[in-house]
Scaffold this motif. Structure first.
Motif, short mmCIF file in Angstrom:
data_model
loop_
_atom_site.label_atom_id
_atom_site.label_comp_id
_atom_site.label_asym_id
_atom_site.label_seq_id
_atom_site.Cartn_x
_atom_site.Cartn_y
_atom_site.Cartn_z
N VAL A 148 37.26 39.04 34.86
CA VAL A 148 35.82 39.25 34.91
C VAL A 148 35.16 37.91 34.63
CG1 VAL A 148 33.86 40.38 33.79
CG2 VAL A 148 35.99 41.64 34.13
N GLU A 149 34.18 37.56 35.44
CA GLU A 149 33.45 36.31 35.23
C GLU A 149 31.95 36.61 35.31
OE1 GLU A 149 32.63 32.13 37.60
OE2 GLU A 149 34.45 33.25 38.05
N ARG A 150 31.26 36.40 34.20
CA ARG A 150 29.81 36.62 34.18
C ARG A 150 29.12 35.42 34.81
NH1 ARG A 150 28.38 41.37 32.01
NH2 ARG A 150 29.99 42.30 30.71
N ARG A 151 28.15 35.70 35.67
CA ARG A 151 27.46 34.65 36.40
C ARG A 151 25.98 34.52 36.03
NH1 ARG A 151 29.78 32.68 41.29
NH2 ARG A 151 31.99 32.45 40.81
N GLY A 152 25.51 35.33 35.14
CA GLY A 152 24.09 35.29 34.78
C GLY A 152 23.26 36.15 35.71
N GLY A 153 22.06 36.48 35.28
CA GLY A 153 21.19 37.31 36.10
C GLY A 153 21.73 38.70 36.34
N GLY A 154 22.61 39.16 35.45
CA GLY A 154 23.19 40.49 35.60
C GLY A 154 24.31 40.57 36.62
N ARG A 155 24.76 39.41 37.13
CA ARG A 155 25.84 39.38 38.12
C ARG A 155 27.19 39.16 37.44
NH1 ARG A 155 24.91 34.73 41.46
NH2 ARG A 155 23.98 33.94 39.58
N VAL A 156 28.19 39.88 37.91
CA VAL A 156 29.54 39.79 37.38
C VAL A 156 30.51 39.75 38.56
CG1 VAL A 156 31.29 40.93 35.96
CG2 VAL A 156 28.88 41.16 35.36
N ILE A 157 31.42 38.77 38.55
CA ILE A 157 32.48 38.71 39.56
C ILE A 157 33.73 39.34 38.95
CG2 ILE A 157 33.92 37.25 41.03
CD1 ILE A 157 30.95 37.08 41.72
N VAL A 158 34.25 40.35 39.63
CA VAL A 158 35.48 40.99 39.18
C VAL A 158 36.58 40.71 40.19
CG1 VAL A 158 34.34 42.80 37.84
CG2 VAL A 158 34.90 43.23 40.22
N LYS A 159 37.77 40.42 39.67
CA LYS A 159 38.95 40.24 40.52
C LYS A 159 39.88 41.41 40.24
CE LYS A 159 41.19 36.27 41.05
NZ LYS A 159 42.18 35.17 40.87
N THR A 160 40.28 42.09 41.31
CA THR A 160 41.19 43.21 41.17
C THR A 160 42.46 42.97 41.97
OG1 THR A 160 40.13 44.39 43.00
CG2 THR A 160 39.38 44.93 40.77
N MET A 161 43.54 43.57 41.50
CA MET A 161 44.79 43.63 42.25
C MET A 161 44.82 45.00 42.91
SD MET A 161 47.64 42.72 43.49
CE MET A 161 48.04 41.17 42.71
N ASN A 162 44.99 44.99 44.20
CA ASN A 162 45.03 46.21 44.99
C ASN A 162 46.41 46.35 45.62
OD1 ASN A 162 41.88 47.03 45.51
ND2 ASN A 162 42.17 44.84 45.23
N GLU A 163 46.99 47.52 45.49
CA GLU A 163 48.28 47.81 46.12
C GLU A 163 48.06 49.03 47.01
OE1 GLU A 163 52.47 49.70 44.80
OE2 GLU A 163 51.81 47.98 43.61
N LEU A 164 48.06 48.82 48.32
CA LEU A 164 47.88 49.92 49.25
C LEU A 164 49.25 50.54 49.50
CD1 LEU A 164 45.54 51.25 50.87
CD2 LEU A 164 46.44 50.02 52.86
N GLN A 165 49.46 51.69 48.89
CA GLN A 165 50.74 52.38 48.95
C GLN A 165 50.79 53.31 50.15
OE1 GLN A 165 50.44 54.22 45.08
NE2 GLN A 165 51.61 52.57 44.12
N ILE A 166 51.98 53.44 50.72
CA ILE A 166 52.21 54.35 51.85
C ILE A 166 53.05 55.51 51.33
CG2 ILE A 166 53.12 54.59 54.19
CD1 ILE A 166 53.14 51.46 54.31
N GLU A 167 52.58 56.71 51.58
CA GLU A 167 53.32 57.88 51.13
C GLU A 167 54.73 57.87 51.71
OE1 GLU A 167 52.15 62.48 50.48
OE2 GLU A 167 51.83 61.71 52.51
N GLY A 168 55.73 58.00 50.84
CA GLY A 168 57.13 58.06 51.27
C GLY A 168 57.80 56.72 51.48
N GLU A 169 57.08 55.62 51.28
CA GLU A 169 57.66 54.28 51.46
C GLU A 169 57.84 53.61 50.10
OE1 GLU A 169 58.60 52.65 54.24
OE2 GLU A 169 57.85 54.08 55.72
N ASP A 170 58.90 52.83 49.96
CA ASP A 170 59.16 52.11 48.71
C ASP A 170 58.23 50.91 48.54
OD1 ASP A 170 61.21 53.86 47.98
OD2 ASP A 170 62.74 52.64 48.97
N LYS A 171 58.00 50.19 49.64
CA LYS A 171 57.15 49.00 49.59
C LYS A 171 55.73 49.36 49.99
CE LYS A 171 60.28 45.17 50.56
NZ LYS A 171 60.55 44.11 51.55
N PRO A 172 54.74 48.69 49.39
CA PRO A 172 53.35 48.95 49.80
C PRO A 172 53.05 48.37 51.18
CG PRO A 172 53.43 47.14 48.23
CD PRO A 172 54.83 47.68 48.32
N ALA A 173 51.98 48.85 51.78
CA ALA A 173 51.50 48.29 53.04
C ALA A 173 51.05 46.86 52.80
CB ALA A 173 50.36 49.12 53.60
N LEU A 174 50.32 46.67 51.70
CA LEU A 174 49.82 45.34 51.38
C LEU A 174 49.50 45.25 49.90
CD1 LEU A 174 46.44 45.22 50.89
CD2 LEU A 174 46.50 45.86 53.28
#
Length: 155
Positions: free
Chosen positions: A119-145
């Motif tokens: 999380v990085e506060r930028r002032g003026g009520g703005r916040v930059i958030v960095k997330t890790m996303n794992e797009l999982q595929i039903e029935g697959e061991d590895k994620p799509a991305l």
């Protein structure tokens, strides 16, 4: 989302390093793939020619565009509540890393597992958030991305 009642712009730093949640499943069917191809102009046969893909594709049929799967991250992250209720807006801010791991076959179901990285506060009520996303595929061991995404929250 764990502790969603406390998840807000004011308290967001306390969620760094935590999983925010997992979305519901969504189907990536041939109609969605075709609509994406129509919208973007990417009509490569491996995505839109069902008969040829059944014959010639190493995946046994058509697969979703990588960028189609990437485009699903934002709505699925919103589904789990990435944008706190006290935010007036949440905007895409960019990507730090994307890796396409496993093709998504037409008809497969995918979901997004989201963790808050920073999380990085930028002032003026703005916040930059960095997330890790794992797009999982039903029935697959590895994620799509996997993707590190950036969003700007506006308070």
């Amino acid at each position: 989302m764990p502790g969603i009642e406390q998840y807000s712009i004011a308290s967001i730093e306390t969620f760094v390093g935590r999983e925010l949640g997992v979305s519901g499943w969504t189907v990536v069917d041939q109609a969605r793939i075709d609509a994406f191809a129509q919208c973007t102009g990417d009509r490569q046969w491996i995505h839109v020619d069902v008969e040829r893909a059944a014959r010639e594709s190493p995946f046994g049929g058509t697969i979703a565009h990588g960028y189609l799967t990437l485009s699903l991250l934002a709505p699925l992250a919103m589904q789990i509540g990435l944008i706190p209720e006290d935010a007036s807006a949440g905007l895409n801010y960019g990507l730090d890393k994307v890796r396409f791991m496993t093709p998504v076959k037409a008809g497969a179901r995918v979901r997004n597992r989201v963790s808050l990285l920073s999380v990085e506060r930028r002032g003026g009520g703005r916040v930059i958030v960095k997330t890790m996303n794992e797009l999982q595929i039903e029935g697959e061991d590895k994620p799509a991305l996997i993707a590190e995404t950036l969003a700007m929250l506006v308070g």
